[in-house]
Design a protein around this motif. Structure first.
Motif, PDB file in Angstrom:
ATOM      1  N   ASP A  39       0.767  -1.140  -0.021  1.00  0.00           N
ATOM      2  CA  ASP A  39      -0.071  -0.066  -0.086  1.00  0.00           C
ATOM      3  C   ASP A  39       0.747   1.223   0.014  1.00  0.00           C
ATOM      4  N   GLN A  40       1.943   1.142   0.302  1.00  0.00           N
ATOM      5  CA  GLN A  40       3.031   2.289   0.610  1.00  0.00           C
ATOM      6  C   GLN A  40       4.414   1.770   0.160  1.00  0.00           C
ATOM      7  N   LEU A  41       5.124   2.835  -0.608  1.00  0.00           N
ATOM      8  CA  LEU A  41       6.346   2.391  -0.841  1.00  0.00           C
ATOM      9  C   LEU A  41       7.493   3.104   0.162  1.00  0.00           C
ATOM     10  N   ASP A  42       8.644   2.480   0.013  1.00  0.00           N
ATOM     11  CA  ASP A  42       9.852   2.915   1.202  1.00  0.00           C
ATOM     12  C   ASP A  42      10.335   4.090   0.246  1.00  0.00           C
ATOM     13  N   ARG A  43      10.467   5.143   1.068  1.00  0.00           N
ATOM     14  CA  ARG A  43      10.739   6.370   0.181  1.00  0.00           C
ATOM     15  C   ARG A  43      12.155   6.293  -0.412  1.00  0.00           C
ATOM     16  N   ASP A  44      13.213   5.689   0.485  1.00  0.00           N
ATOM     17  CA  ASP A  44      14.658   5.534  -0.212  1.00  0.00           C
ATOM     18  C   ASP A  44      14.682   4.553  -1.249  1.00  0.00           C
ATOM     19  N   LEU A  45      13.676   3.814  -1.306  1.00  0.00           N
ATOM     20  CA  LEU A  45      13.909   2.823  -2.506  1.00  0.00           C
ATOM     21  C   LEU A  45      13.079   3.544  -3.764  1.00  0.00           C
ATOM     22  N   ALA A  46      12.266   4.208  -3.459  1.00  0.00           N
ATOM     23  CA  ALA A  46      11.310   5.135  -4.487  1.00  0.00           C
ATOM     24  C   ALA A  46      12.575   6.188  -5.112  1.00  0.00           C
ATOM     25  N   GLU A  47      13.152   6.796  -4.262  1.00  0.00           N
ATOM     26  CA  GLU A  47      14.378   7.623  -4.626  1.00  0.00           C
ATOM     27  C   GLU A  47      15.091   6.956  -5.470  1.00  0.00           C
ATOM     28  N   GLY A  48      15.663   5.606  -5.449  1.00  0.00           N
ATOM     29  CA  GLY A  48      16.602   4.871  -6.012  1.00  0.00           C
ATOM     30  C   GLY A  48      16.145   4.546  -7.365  1.00  0.00           C
ATOM     31  N   PHE A  49      14.861   4.168  -7.427  1.00  0.00           N
ATOM     32  CA  PHE A  49      14.126   3.726  -8.535  1.00  0.00           C
ATOM     33  C   PHE A  49      14.155   4.923  -9.496  1.00  0.00           C
ATOM     34  N   HIS A  50      13.639   6.113  -8.906  1.00  0.00           N
ATOM     35  CA  HIS A  50      13.725   7.280  -9.678  1.00  0.00           C
ATOM     36  C   HIS A  50      15.077   7.753 -10.337  1.00  0.00           C
ATOM     37  N   VAL A  51      16.088   7.633  -9.532  1.00  0.00           N
ATOM     38  CA  VAL A  51      17.493   8.232  -9.880  1.00  0.00           C
ATOM     39  C   VAL A  51      17.674   7.098 -11.043  1.00  0.00           C
ATOM     40  N   LEU A  83      11.225   0.189 -17.378  1.00  0.00           N
ATOM     41  CA  LEU A  83      10.322  -0.880 -17.031  1.00  0.00           C
ATOM     42  C   LEU A  83      10.300  -1.199 -15.588  1.00  0.00           C
ATOM     43  N   LEU A  84      11.346  -1.613 -14.856  1.00  0.00           N
ATOM     44  CA  LEU A  84      11.379  -1.688 -13.420  1.00  0.00           C
ATOM     45  C   LEU A  84      10.888  -0.530 -12.630  1.00  0.00           C
ATOM     46  N   ALA A  85      11.212   0.618 -13.120  1.00  0.00           N
ATOM     47  CA  ALA A  85      10.746   1.833 -12.153  1.00  0.00           C
ATOM     48  C   ALA A  85       9.058   2.016 -12.478  1.00  0.00           C
ATOM     49  N   TYR A  86       8.611   1.641 -13.706  1.00  0.00           N
ATOM     50  CA  TYR A  86       7.187   1.589 -13.783  1.00  0.00           C
ATOM     51  C   TYR A  86       6.460   0.441 -12.810  1.00  0.00           C
ATOM     52  N   TRP A  87       7.030  -0.535 -12.970  1.00  0.00           N
ATOM     53  CA  TRP A  87       6.676  -1.880 -12.229  1.00  0.00           C
ATOM     54  C   TRP A  87       6.633  -1.387 -10.644  1.00  0.00           C
ATOM     55  N   PHE A  88       7.757  -0.762 -10.237  1.00  0.00           N
ATOM     56  CA  PHE A  88       7.816  -0.534  -8.820  1.00  0.00           C
ATOM     57  C   PHE A  88       6.662   0.579  -8.436  1.00  0.00           C
ATOM     58  N   PHE A  89       6.764   1.751  -9.200  1.00  0.00           N
ATOM     59  CA  PHE A  89       5.672   2.802  -8.713  1.00  0.00           C
ATOM     60  C   PHE A  89       4.312   2.243  -9.323  1.00  0.00           C
ATOM     61  N   THR A  90       3.739   1.408 -10.136  1.00  0.00           N
ATOM     62  CA  THR A  90       2.596   1.220 -10.452  1.00  0.00           C
ATOM     63  C   THR A  90       2.106   0.077  -9.479  1.00  0.00           C
ATOM     64  N   GLY A  91       2.857  -0.974  -9.246  1.00  0.00           N
ATOM     65  CA  GLY A  91       2.584  -2.277  -8.450  1.00  0.00           C
ATOM     66  C   GLY A  91       2.223  -3.175  -9.480  1.00  0.00           C
ATOM     67  N   GLY A  92       2.374  -2.955 -10.769  1.00  0.00           N
ATOM     68  CA  GLY A  92       1.990  -4.014 -11.888  1.00  0.00           C
ATOM     69  C   GLY A  92       3.200  -4.175 -12.661  1.00  0.00           C
ATOM     70  N   SER A  93       3.609  -5.443 -13.005  1.00  0.00           N
ATOM     71  CA  SER A  93       4.681  -5.669 -14.125  1.00  0.00           C
ATOM     72  C   SER A  93       4.033  -5.512 -15.629  1.00  0.00           C
ATOM     73  N   PRO A  94       4.992  -4.740 -16.255  1.00  0.00           N
ATOM     74  CA  PRO A  94       4.570  -4.298 -17.797  1.00  0.00           C
ATOM     75  C   PRO A  94       4.271  -5.418 -18.502  1.00  0.00           C
ATOM     76  N   TYR A  95       4.533  -6.681 -18.025  1.00  0.00           N
ATOM     77  CA  TYR A  95       4.536  -8.024 -19.040  1.00  0.00           C
ATOM     78  C   TYR A  95       3.458  -8.927 -18.038  1.00  0.00           C
ATOM     79  N   ILE A  96       2.888  -9.770 -18.950  1.00  0.00           N
ATOM     80  CA  ILE A  96       1.869 -10.809 -18.265  1.00  0.00           C
ATOM     81  C   ILE A  96       2.741 -11.855 -17.545  1.00  0.00           C
ATOM     82  N   GLU A  97       2.030 -12.498 -16.668  1.00  0.00           N
ATOM     83  CA  GLU A  97       2.681 -13.449 -15.707  1.00  0.00           C
ATOM     84  C   GLU A  97       3.471 -14.603 -16.343  1.00  0.00           C
ATOM     85  N   GLY A  98       4.602 -14.796 -16.025  1.00  0.00           N
ATOM     86  CA  GLY A  98       5.262 -15.817 -16.609  1.00  0.00           C
ATOM     87  C   GLY A  98       6.275 -15.372 -17.566  1.00  0.00           C
ATOM     88  N   HIS A  99       6.240 -14.170 -17.608  1.00  0.00           N
ATOM     89  CA  HIS A  99       7.258 -13.611 -18.694  1.00  0.00           C
ATOM     90  C   HIS A  99       8.772 -13.606 -17.967  1.00  0.00           C
TER      91      HIS A  99
END
Length: 104
Positions: A39-51, A83-99
């Motif tokens: 439900d919430q993201l870790d601020r340090d991780l969010a900063e890392g993914f953003h950078v 793509l990993l930043a997208y996944w982290f921030f949205t909570g959903g992988s950009p690919y279908i399950e099993g990718h």
């Protein structure tokens, strides 16, 4: 986020450590999986993914950045970080399950 110095080496030496990026990629995917239902993201991780998603493309576009690998490799790496930043921030992988994520 990058204990082995991937970002430091990239930023200060303008050089790319392929093995360090592979470790970072795997760690980022593990974090994304762990936080997928959070439900919430870790601020340090969010900063890392953003950078990683915003600064790495900028640093690698520097004219003094050494590019011993084919351009397609760097393009794939930058896309992966995005793509990993997208996944982290949205909570959903950009690919279908099993990718299966290809090795970089």
């Amino acid at each position: 986020m990058s204990e082995d110095g991937f970002l430091l080496k990239l930023r200060t030496d303008l050089s790319w450590d392929r093995a360090a990026l592979t470790r970072l990629d795997q760690a980022m995917r593990a974090v994304c999986e762990e936080y997928e239902a959070a439900d919430q993201l870790d601020r340090d991780l969010a900063e890392g993914f953003h950078v990683l998603a915003t600064s790495v493309p900028e640093w690698t576009s520097h004219p003094n950045f050494s590019r011993p690998e084919p351009e397609s490799y760097y393009t794939a790496c930058l896309e992966r970080l995005s793509l990993l930043a997208y996944w982290f921030f949205t909570g959903g992988s950009p690919y279908i399950e099993g990718h299966v994520w290809p090795d970089l």
